[in-house]
Scaffold this active site. Structure first.
Site, PDB file in Angstrom:
ATOM      1  N   ASP A  36       1.496  10.436   4.143  1.00 49.09           N
ATOM      2  CA  ASP A  36       2.277  11.293   5.017  1.00 49.09           C
ATOM      3  C   ASP A  36       1.357  12.324   5.657  1.00 49.09           C
ATOM      4  OD1 ASP A  36       4.474  12.206   6.276  1.00 49.09           O
ATOM      5  OD2 ASP A  36       5.302  13.289   4.568  1.00 49.09           O
TER       6      ASP A  36
ATOM      7  N   CYS B 227      13.143  49.622   4.366  1.00 47.93           N
ATOM      8  CA  CYS B 227      12.868  51.022   4.726  1.00 47.93           C
ATOM      9  C   CYS B 227      13.766  51.575   5.817  1.00 47.93           C
ATOM     10  CB  CYS B 227      11.404  51.188   5.130  1.00 47.93           C
ATOM     11  SG  CYS B 227      11.022  50.489   6.750  1.00 47.93           S
TER      12      CYS B 227
ATOM     13  N   LYS C 153      10.481   3.150   3.005  1.00 46.13           N
ATOM     14  CA  LYS C 153      10.415   4.577   2.676  1.00 46.13           C
ATOM     15  C   LYS C 153      11.234   4.910   1.437  1.00 46.13           C
ATOM     16  CE  LYS C 153       9.691   6.782   7.085  1.00 46.13           C
ATOM     17  NZ  LYS C 153       9.852   8.109   7.663  1.00 46.13           N
TER      18      LYS C 153
ATOM     19  N   CYS D 114       6.921  51.693   5.125  1.00 41.29           N
ATOM     20  CA  CYS D 114       7.880  50.771   4.512  1.00 41.29           C
ATOM     21  C   CYS D 114       7.409  50.423   3.100  1.00 41.29           C
ATOM     22  CB  CYS D 114       7.994  49.510   5.361  1.00 41.29           C
ATOM     23  SG  CYS D 114       8.994  48.226   4.603  1.00 41.29           S
TER      24      CYS D 114
ATOM     25  N   TYR E 187      -7.004   2.675   6.151  1.00 36.16           N
ATOM     26  CA  TYR E 187      -6.073   1.580   5.852  1.00 36.16           C
ATOM     27  C   TYR E 187      -6.009   0.482   6.904  1.00 36.16           C
ATOM     28  CZ  TYR E 187      -2.986   4.768   8.456  1.00 36.16           C
ATOM     29  OH  TYR E 187      -2.455   5.620   9.373  1.00 36.16           O
TER      30      TYR E 187
ATOM     31  N   CYS F 167       9.268  44.343  10.794  1.00 37.29           N
ATOM     32  CA  CYS F 167       9.628  45.734  10.545  1.00 37.29           C
ATOM     33  C   CYS F 167       8.561  46.601  11.195  1.00 37.29           C
ATOM     34  CB  CYS F 167       9.673  45.978   9.039  1.00 37.29           C
ATOM     35  SG  CYS F 167       9.496  47.709   8.576  1.00 37.29           S
TER      36      CYS F 167
ATOM     37  N   CYS G   5      15.017  47.345   9.089  1.00 28.78           N
ATOM     38  CA  CYS G   5      14.355  46.743   7.935  1.00 28.78           C
ATOM     39  C   CYS G   5      15.203  46.948   6.675  1.00 28.78           C
ATOM     40  CB  CYS G   5      12.983  47.388   7.758  1.00 28.78           C
ATOM     41  SG  CYS G   5      12.199  46.961   6.198  1.00 28.78           S
TER      42      CYS G   5
ATOM     43  N   GLU H 102       0.834  -1.215   0.000  1.00 26.62           N
ATOM     44  CA  GLU H 102       0.000   0.000   0.000  1.00 26.62           C
ATOM     45  C   GLU H 102       0.861   1.254   0.000  1.00 26.62           C
ATOM     46  OE1 GLU H 102      -2.365  -0.066   3.552  1.00 26.62           O
ATOM     47  OE2 GLU H 102      -3.203  -2.040   3.110  1.00 26.62           O
TER      48      GLU H 102
ATOM     49  N   LYS I 223       2.206   4.657   1.709  1.00 26.65           N
ATOM     50  CA  LYS I 223       2.393   5.160   3.067  1.00 26.65           C
ATOM     51  C   LYS I 223       2.086   6.657   3.051  1.00 26.65           C
ATOM     52  CE  LYS I 223       5.463   5.017   7.051  1.00 26.65           C
ATOM     53  NZ  LYS I 223       4.988   6.261   7.590  1.00 26.65           N
TER      54      LYS I 223
HETATM   55  S1  IVH Z   1      -0.978   0.544   9.039  1.00 21.36           S
HETATM   56  C1  IVH Z   1       0.009  -1.538  13.039  1.00 21.36           C
HETATM   57  N1  IVH Z   1      -0.961   1.566   6.645  1.00 21.36           N
HETATM   58  O1  IVH Z   1       2.498   5.141   9.249  1.00 21.36           O
HETATM   59  C2  IVH Z   1       0.091  -0.819  11.760  1.00 21.36           C
HETATM   60  N2  IVH Z   1      -0.048   2.868   8.415  1.00 21.36           N
HETATM   61  O2  IVH Z   1       4.464   4.115  11.684  1.00 21.36           O
HETATM   62  C3  IVH Z   1      -0.910   0.249  11.672  1.00 21.36           C
HETATM   63  N3  IVH Z   1       0.732   5.097   7.709  1.00 21.36           N
HETATM   64  O3  IVH Z   1       1.087   5.773  12.357  1.00 21.36           O
HETATM   65  C4  IVH Z   1      -0.660   1.229  10.619  1.00 21.36           C
HETATM   66  N4  IVH Z   1       0.173   4.889   5.599  1.00 21.36           N
HETATM   67  O4  IVH Z   1       0.235   7.049  10.448  1.00 21.36           O
HETATM   68  C5  IVH Z   1      -0.632   1.752   7.938  1.00 21.36           C
HETATM   69  N5  IVH Z   1      -1.079   2.337   4.461  1.00 21.36           N
HETATM   70  C6  IVH Z   1      -0.751   2.534   5.743  1.00 21.36           C
HETATM   71  C7  IVH Z   1      -0.163   3.742   6.205  1.00 21.36           C
HETATM   72  C8  IVH Z   1       0.195   3.858   7.553  1.00 21.36           C
HETATM   73  C9  IVH Z   1       0.692   5.694   6.510  1.00 21.36           C
HETATM   74  C10 IVH Z   1       1.281   5.727   8.906  1.00 21.36           C
HETATM   75  C11 IVH Z   1       0.429   5.690  10.122  1.00 21.36           C
HETATM   76  C12 IVH Z   1       1.226   5.056  11.186  1.00 21.36           C
HETATM   77  C13 IVH Z   1       2.624   5.130  10.643  1.00 21.36           C
HETATM   78  C14 IVH Z   1       3.356   3.892  10.985  1.00 21.36           C
END
Ligand code: IVH
Length: 706
Positions: A140, A435, A338, A456, A247, A450, A432, A136, A138
């Protein structure tokens, strides 16, 4: 900022000068990291980049490994995430919200090592069949837990430290993609977990607006999402657009049997229940396939509407997940892979200080142009003085530039070994740069400003540009170049001077023909007919963005009343706190500002009188009625609905009280709807609003839509 498993180390070191120095360094690192944690998790306002944080975190871990007897039992390396904000209500998670192990090895080895750990954990032999995984994205953003009881959303909480999170129910309800109730047969208790994120486009727009209101900008979309969700005031969350992607699951009751038997199955079920689930995911049967997904996502990553920082691999079968269990606070069945942020080296050729509309000084690093993350970068914001000091950045330094999922490039670190002789630490200028007025530092906001005000030229020009901008007075053709040229000739010093310009004045400017000159003069003249809300916004009062300007216009009704208002009076306006109230009162107390306003009005800037006073029939239809808008209306935007109500003599307020006559609710309406119900305020939909707009309040049918 992933927690990293602590390594067991047995080395015992005798006390001595070396370990004294180590102890000292460890205490300093602990203090720094704790402070950065607080800034990041609690205040949503980090003063250092992730890279600097990670570096310090790893250094502390290394020292703890080397000198275990010196490690503090309360070391920040033992924590997952941050402590919840003390001023928010707490929620204890029935099933802890865990974190995922991050493979720091960025090569294909990551997936292989993970598969190996899983197979070993399950006691599989090399010729046993492959384990099925789901790969999946990840996300942010900020992890949240949504709790549904009998299909109704009853609570939303942040992860916090994994055990206790913060109650963000009211805020989460304003996220349009979070279902408030679920249809069909669902478990009595269903906890859905996922990420609250801000789309890149909305993040950029938010920063633009923050800048416009003279407020702090966010470092990245993640911080913006967190700042927005962890607001005490949900109406602020509602104004910023957040998204939610599901998720995983938390507590799920099984009175009707299991909800799902695998990760993929659970995602499909969640999708069917109306939860947004990312379609970019893949079932994989080998580390090679996992790795291929990682590569694929790296290629489409920039096309995603939101930022991601990697991919997550999960064992698909829930039964196998259960068998694998957890190590410390991380499941053995999941791992994050990552992306390495794209980095490049370049040299800082200078640090310029820019002056914004409200006088805020922002240092900007001028860089020797370098290609990184798909774009050429030649400058990077340095945010404020503290940021530069944390980096210990000096002109002439070689620096590491990073352009990760975030659109904004950042300076990660200074390569100290390459520092040339004779460099000097940076200090914010005492005067500043534009000015020459004195600057002052606001310790609380870590800002330097400033004090020149409209004297200014930088603030003056930006104020005029803001005044003319599309959402303020909306004067076409008054852009940066024109304002620069006009200011240079001394033709404009305040926004009021725009209305004194003649076509001849403009034609005297370089490259200005008769046609464009008369077009601009026409646009300036036309802009005089506006609304009170736009006018207030156009004045550029610090902290007063569009929404506050609308609230002020609705509350006071006339400019005269607003001008006469004390800070205390302003506090009665919904969503106006002390800082904003002081800023408003201070603005109108200035004789210079009053003179500008007087001149604007004398030159014909005008807006419809409020409610019945205008005398026209249309303007009195909704006279004396107060409306609150919530959720997404089928066809009208909030601005449009608000303008229509105001034009019909009604008032639009930001929050529901006993004095509210109607709450106009659209889809995904949030806490305001709840409050309306609690107070017995009438709730209407767009159709009824439209009927009232054409025939008065009685036209709205008496039925409650909700
Ligand atoms: S599963 C026990 N799936 O990554 C696992 N986490 O350090 C539960 N995150 O705090 C999390 N995308 O904020 C899962 N597809 C994804 C995710 C995901 C982002 C984040 C989440 C979690 C951190 C894991």
């Amino acid at each position: 900022m992933e927690p990293i498993e602590k390594k067991a180390v047995s080395a015992a070191i005798a006390p001595g000068p070396l370990s004294d120095a180590a102890a000292e360094e460890m205490r300093r690192l602990e203090k720094d990291i704790e402070r950065w944690n607080r800034e990041y998790y609690v205040e949503d306002s980090p003063s250092v980049s992730d890279a600097i944080y990670d570096q310090a975190f790893r250094r502390l871990q290394a020292l703890e490994a080397q000198y275990p007897q010196l490690a503090s039992p309360a070391s920040p390396t033992l924590r997952v995430g941050g402590a919840p904000r003390t001023d928010m209500a707490k929620v204890v998670h029935r099933v802890p919200m865990l974190s995922i192990r991050t493979e720091t090895d960025f090569s294909a080895e990551g997936a292989r090592a993970f598969d190996e750990r899983v197979r070993n954990g399950l006691g599989l032999k090399p010729d046993d069949p492959p384990v099925e995984y789901v790969a999946e994205l990840k996300f942010d953003g900020l992890a949240i837990n949504l709790r549904y009881e009998k299909g109704v959303l009853v609570s939303a909480a942040t992860r916090g430290d994994g055990v206790t999170g913060e109650d963000v129910t009211a805020n989460a309800r304003t996220i349009r993609t979070v279902p408030l109730s679920l249809e069909g047969p669902v478990p009595d208790v269903l906890e859905v977990r996922g990420e609250a994120i801000m789309h890149t486009e909305d993040f950029l727009e938010l920063n633009r607006r923050q800048e416009e209101a003279g407020e702090k900008t966010f470092v990245n979309a993640r911080n913006a999402a967190a700042g927005c969700l962890r607001q005490l005031d949900a109406s602020v969350t509602a104004r910023r657009r957040l998204h939610f992607y599901a998720y995983s699951l938390g507590e799920v009751s099984e009175e009707k049997g299991p909800f799902a038997d695998s990760q993929e199955h659970s995602l499909e079920r969640l999708k069917a229940l109306g939860f947004p689930v990312a379609d970019t995911r893949r079932i994989c049967h080998s580390p090679e396939e996992l790795e291929a997904f990682h590569v694929y996502v790296s290629q489409i990553r920039t096309k995603l509407p939101f930022g991601i920082d990697g991919v997550v691999y999960k064992v698909n079968s829930f039964e196998l997940q259960q068998r694998l269990g957890f190590v410390a606070r991380e499941p053995r069945w999941a791992c994050a892979h990552k992306y390495p942020p794209e980095e490049a080296l370049t040299r800082v050729s200078g640090i310029d200080v820019q002056v914004g509309r409200t006088g805020r000084l922002t240092p900007v690093a001028r860089l020797e142009p370098v290609f990184v993350g798909g774009a050429t970068v030649s400058n990077a914001t340095l945010h404020n003085e503290d940021f530069i000091h944390e980096l210990d950045l000096r002109v002439g330094d070689t620096v590491v530039i990073r352009r990760a999922g975030d659109v904004i490039p950042e300076i990660v670190r200074v390569v100290k070994e390459r520092r040339p002789e004779g460099t000097e630490p940076f200090t914010m200028p005492a005067v500043c740069p534009v000015c020459g007025s004195a600057t002052i530092r606001d310790e609380e906001e870590k800002d330097t400003r400033c004090t020149g005000g409209l004297f200014c030229p930088a603030q003056m020009k930006l104020s005029i540009l803001h005044f003319a901008s599309r959402r303020a007075m909306g004067i076409d053709g008054v852009g940066e170049k024109l304002v620069d040229a006009l200011a240079e000739k001394g033709l404009v010093k305040t926004p009021a001077d725009l209305y004194k310009l003649t076509a001849d004045d403009l034609m005297a400017l370089p490259r200005m023909g008769e046609k464009s000159a008369s077009k601009i003069i026409g646009a300036i003249r036309e802009s005089r007919n506006t609304t009170l809300a736009r006018f207030i916004f156009a004045l550029g009062i610090r902290h007063v963005g569009e929404a506050t300007a609308r609230d002020l216009a609705a509350h006071f009704g006339t400019l005269g009343k607003l001008e006469a208002a004390t800070a205390e009076d302003c506090l009665e306006v919904p969503d106006v706190g002390e800082v904003i109230a002081e800023s408003i009162a201070g603005f109108f107390a200035s004789p210079g500002n009053r003179a500008v306003i007087e001149s604007l009005v004398a030159d014909g800037v005008t807006w419809p009188a409020p409610r019945a006073e205008s005398g026209s029939e249309a303007a009195s239809l909704l006279s004396g009625r107060t409306f609150v808008l919530t959720g997404t209306l089928p066809t009208l935007t909030r601005d449009e609905a608000s303008d229509l109500i105001t034009a019909a003599g009604g008032r639009v307020s930001g929050s529901v009280s006993k004095k509210t006559d109607y709450v106009v609710a659209g889809s995904a309406a949030g806490s305001k709807l709840d409050k309306a119900r609690k107070l017995g305020v009438r709730v209407i939909g767009e159709d009824e609003l439209r009927a009232m707009l054409s025939a008065g309040p009685e036209a709205g049918s008496q039925s409650n839509l909700f």
